[in-house]
Design a protein around this motif. Sequence first.
Motif, PDB file in Angstrom:
ATOM      1  N   ALA A   1      58.018 123.597  94.480  1.00  0.00           N
ATOM      2  CA  ALA A   1      56.810 124.105  93.827  1.00  0.00           C
ATOM      3  C   ALA A   1      55.692 124.205  94.856  1.00  0.00           C
ATOM      4  CB  ALA A   1      56.398 123.198  92.669  1.00  0.00           C
ATOM      5  N   TRP A   2      55.135 125.421  95.008  1.00  0.00           N
ATOM      6  CA  TRP A   2      54.070 125.699  95.952  1.00  0.00           C
ATOM      7  C   TRP A   2      52.889 126.292  95.198  1.00  0.00           C
ATOM      8  CZ3 TRP A   2      54.923 126.048 101.631  1.00  0.00           C
ATOM      9  CH2 TRP A   2      56.191 125.597 102.014  1.00  0.00           C
ATOM     10  N   LEU A   3      51.743 126.336  95.870  1.00  0.00           N
ATOM     11  CA  LEU A   3      50.574 127.036  95.355  1.00  0.00           C
ATOM     12  C   LEU A   3      50.214 128.162  96.314  1.00  0.00           C
ATOM     13  CD1 LEU A   3      48.257 124.110  94.172  1.00  0.00           C
ATOM     14  CD2 LEU A   3      49.638 125.637  92.736  1.00  0.00           C
ATOM     15  N   LEU A   4      49.975 129.349  95.774  1.00  0.00           N
ATOM     16  CA  LEU A   4      49.501 130.498  96.548  1.00  0.00           C
ATOM     17  C   LEU A   4      48.038 130.704  96.215  1.00  0.00           C
ATOM     18  CD1 LEU A   4      50.041 133.005  98.360  1.00  0.00           C
ATOM     19  CD2 LEU A   4      50.671 134.227  96.267  1.00  0.00           C
ATOM     20  N   VAL A   5      47.171 130.620  97.242  1.00  0.00           N
ATOM     21  CA  VAL A   5      45.721 130.656  97.016  1.00  0.00           C
ATOM     22  C   VAL A   5      45.061 131.595  98.014  1.00  0.00           C
ATOM     23  CG1 VAL A   5      43.602 129.284  96.876  1.00  0.00           C
ATOM     24  CG2 VAL A   5      45.787 128.256  96.208  1.00  0.00           C
ATOM     25  N   LYS A   6      44.124 132.397  97.533  1.00  0.00           N
ATOM     26  CA  LYS A   6      43.327 133.290  98.393  1.00  0.00           C
ATOM     27  C   LYS A   6      42.231 132.499  99.075  1.00  0.00           C
ATOM     28  CE  LYS A   6      41.647 137.141 100.061  1.00  0.00           C
ATOM     29  NZ  LYS A   6      41.171 136.388 101.242  1.00  0.00           N
ATOM     30  N   ARG A   7      42.025 132.738 100.367  1.00  0.00           N
ATOM     31  CA  ARG A   7      40.922 132.116 101.078  1.00  0.00           C
ATOM     32  C   ARG A   7      39.605 132.772 100.671  1.00  0.00           C
ATOM     33  NH1 ARG A   7      41.642 132.719 107.184  1.00  0.00           N
ATOM     34  NH2 ARG A   7      43.539 131.578 106.650  1.00  0.00           N
ATOM     35  N   ASP A   8      38.538 132.017 100.679  1.00  0.00           N
ATOM     36  CA  ASP A   8      37.220 132.531 100.308  1.00  0.00           C
ATOM     37  C   ASP A   8      36.626 133.260 101.512  1.00  0.00           C
ATOM     38  OD1 ASP A   8      34.883 133.125  99.051  1.00  0.00           O
ATOM     39  OD2 ASP A   8      34.188 131.048  98.833  1.00  0.00           O
ATOM     40  N   ASP A   9      36.944 134.551 101.644  1.00  0.00           N
ATOM     41  CA  ASP A   9      36.438 135.350 102.743  1.00  0.00           C
ATOM     42  C   ASP A   9      35.904 136.667 102.184  1.00  0.00           C
ATOM     43  OD1 ASP A   9      38.703 136.874 102.179  1.00  0.00           O
ATOM     44  OD2 ASP A   9      39.847 136.131 103.894  1.00  0.00           O
TER      45      ASP A   9
ATOM     46  N   HIS B   1      37.216 139.397 101.735  1.00  0.00           N
ATOM     47  CA  HIS B   1      38.164 140.135 100.914  1.00  0.00           C
ATOM     48  C   HIS B   1      38.365 139.490  99.542  1.00  0.00           C
ATOM     49  CE1 HIS B   1      39.273 142.732 104.260  1.00  0.00           C
ATOM     50  NE2 HIS B   1      39.426 141.665 105.016  1.00  0.00           N
ATOM     51  N   ALA B   2      37.776 138.332  99.330  1.00  0.00           N
ATOM     52  CA  ALA B   2      37.907 137.656  98.038  1.00  0.00           C
ATOM     53  C   ALA B   2      37.020 138.328  96.998  1.00  0.00           C
ATOM     54  CB  ALA B   2      37.542 136.183  98.177  1.00  0.00           C
ATOM     55  N   ASN B   3      37.449 138.293  95.744  1.00  0.00           N
ATOM     56  CA  ASN B   3      36.650 138.818  94.639  1.00  0.00           C
ATOM     57  C   ASN B   3      37.149 138.193  93.343  1.00  0.00           C
ATOM     58  OD1 ASN B   3      38.900 140.494  93.608  1.00  0.00           O
ATOM     59  ND2 ASN B   3      38.529 141.737  95.443  1.00  0.00           N
ATOM     60  N   ASP B   4      36.517 138.546  92.252  1.00  0.00           N
ATOM     61  CA  ASP B   4      36.899 137.964  90.966  1.00  0.00           C
ATOM     62  C   ASP B   4      37.799 138.896  90.152  1.00  0.00           C
ATOM     63  OD1 ASP B   4      35.091 139.905  90.265  1.00  0.00           O
ATOM     64  OD2 ASP B   4      33.713 138.577  89.189  1.00  0.00           O
ATOM     65  N   HIS B   5      38.443 139.849  90.810  1.00  0.00           N
ATOM     66  CA  HIS B   5      39.313 140.790  90.098  1.00  0.00           C
ATOM     67  C   HIS B   5      40.584 140.120  89.601  1.00  0.00           C
ATOM     68  CE1 HIS B   5      37.373 144.380  92.445  1.00  0.00           C
ATOM     69  NE2 HIS B   5      36.532 143.771  91.634  1.00  0.00           N
ATOM     70  N   GLY B   6      40.986 139.023  90.232  1.00  0.00           N
ATOM     71  CA  GLY B   6      42.175 138.308  89.788  1.00  0.00           C
ATOM     72  C   GLY B   6      43.447 139.061  90.087  1.00  0.00           C
ATOM     73  N   THR B   7      44.289 139.242  89.078  1.00  0.00           N
ATOM     74  CA  THR B   7      45.595 139.894  89.205  1.00  0.00           C
ATOM     75  C   THR B   7      45.706 140.994  88.165  1.00  0.00           C
ATOM     76  OG1 THR B   7      46.509 137.732  89.795  1.00  0.00           O
ATOM     77  CG2 THR B   7      48.089 139.461  89.293  1.00  0.00           C
ATOM     78  N   PRO B   8      46.282 142.134  88.527  1.00  0.00           N
ATOM     79  CA  PRO B   8      46.434 143.209  87.536  1.00  0.00           C
ATOM     80  C   PRO B   8      47.454 142.851  86.464  1.00  0.00           C
ATOM     81  CG  PRO B   8      47.633 143.755  89.522  1.00  0.00           C
ATOM     82  CD  PRO B   8      46.856 142.510  89.842  1.00  0.00           C
ATOM     83  N   ASP B   9      47.349 143.503  85.339  1.00  0.00           N
ATOM     84  CA  ASP B   9      48.353 143.391  84.287  1.00  0.00           C
ATOM     85  C   ASP B   9      49.652 143.967  84.843  1.00  0.00           C
ATOM     86  OD1 ASP B   9      50.015 143.676  82.121  1.00  0.00           O
ATOM     87  OD2 ASP B   9      48.546 144.710  80.858  1.00  0.00           O
ATOM     88  N   PRO B  10      50.713 143.167  84.984  1.00  0.00           N
ATOM     89  CA  PRO B  10      51.934 143.687  85.613  1.00  0.00           C
ATOM     90  C   PRO B  10      52.569 144.843  84.852  1.00  0.00           C
ATOM     91  CG  PRO B  10      52.312 141.525  84.649  1.00  0.00           C
ATOM     92  CD  PRO B  10      50.834 141.750  84.625  1.00  0.00           C
TER      93      PRO B  10
ATOM     94  N   THR C   1      43.165 137.533  93.793  1.00  0.00           N
ATOM     95  CA  THR C   1      42.139 137.690  94.824  1.00  0.00           C
ATOM     96  C   THR C   1      40.959 136.750  94.606  1.00  0.00           C
ATOM     97  OG1 THR C   1      41.204 139.502  93.509  1.00  0.00           O
ATOM     98  CG2 THR C   1      42.729 140.096  95.298  1.00  0.00           C
ATOM     99  N   ASP C   2      41.002 135.936  93.554  1.00  0.00           N
ATOM    100  CA  ASP C   2      39.954 134.956  93.259  1.00  0.00           C
ATOM    101  C   ASP C   2      40.353 133.612  93.867  1.00  0.00           C
ATOM    102  OD1 ASP C   2      38.173 133.118  92.191  1.00  0.00           O
ATOM    103  OD2 ASP C   2      38.180 134.017  90.197  1.00  0.00           O
ATOM    104  N   PRO C   3      39.584 133.080  94.848  1.00  0.00           N
ATOM    105  CA  PRO C   3      39.936 131.806  95.482  1.00  0.00           C
ATOM    106  C   PRO C   3      39.994 130.636  94.504  1.00  0.00           C
ATOM    107  CG  PRO C   3      38.280 132.966  96.777  1.00  0.00           C
ATOM    108  CD  PRO C   3      38.388 133.693  95.474  1.00  0.00           C
TER     109      PRO C   3
END
Length: 227
Positions: free
Chosen positions: A172-180, A182-191, A90-92
């Motif tokens: 190879a692609w990049l998945l990126v969150k837009r800076d809106d 809903h963006a935050n610095d929470h990143g990704t949970p520990d799977p 969730t971090d752009p």
Amino acid sequence: MNDRRRRGRSGRRPTRGPSDAGASGGEHLTEYRRRRDFSRTAEPKGREPADDSAPRFVVQIHDASSLHFDFRLESDGVLKSWAVPRGPSTDPGDKRLAVPTEDHPLDYRNFEGVIAEGEYGAGTVIIWDEGRWAFEGRGSAADALAGGHLSFRLDGHKLHGGWALTRFRQNAWLLVKRDDRHANDHGTPDPARARSARTDRTLRQTAADAAHASAVGDDDEADADPS
């Protein structure tokens, strides 16, 4: 990494873009079916038809030979799929590698459980997030994917707002969150600690439940054996 969970849904239901779903997607599933022995795995063969509502997405956590997230978008009657080793962020500022995999059937979005040892992708799968998605741009989502850049919005339990998938080299692609908003610095949970959006179970709990169900089934068969 933070394991906070966003449970709310926005009230907005995205609309289906042109060519975002097809009738069956069967012609796209040859590779998917070739890799699997459906007498040994509970994964779906692919029978669910596309419906008339907004296209769906699912993010599954897959504890296979390597622990990773699978990001899947409904398009042209199948789930277009990418393996995302570090998961959506969730971090752009985080640019997450997304490696395309074979198309999956639409009903794979319901799959949660354990793929048997010795089968392709053996390991535990949970549905980490799911919801609706909407293509943003001209033409169709299929054309955008073919061109190497897809802008879209997600309306899930945990992932929301604008996102982009961009191809930067072959496979190879990049998945990126837009800076809106809903963006935050929470990143990704520990799977390993993340929980299913459907059952609230972790990978470990899902595997344990499957093992218990298998053991009970074996006991029932032994009790029923007249010999």
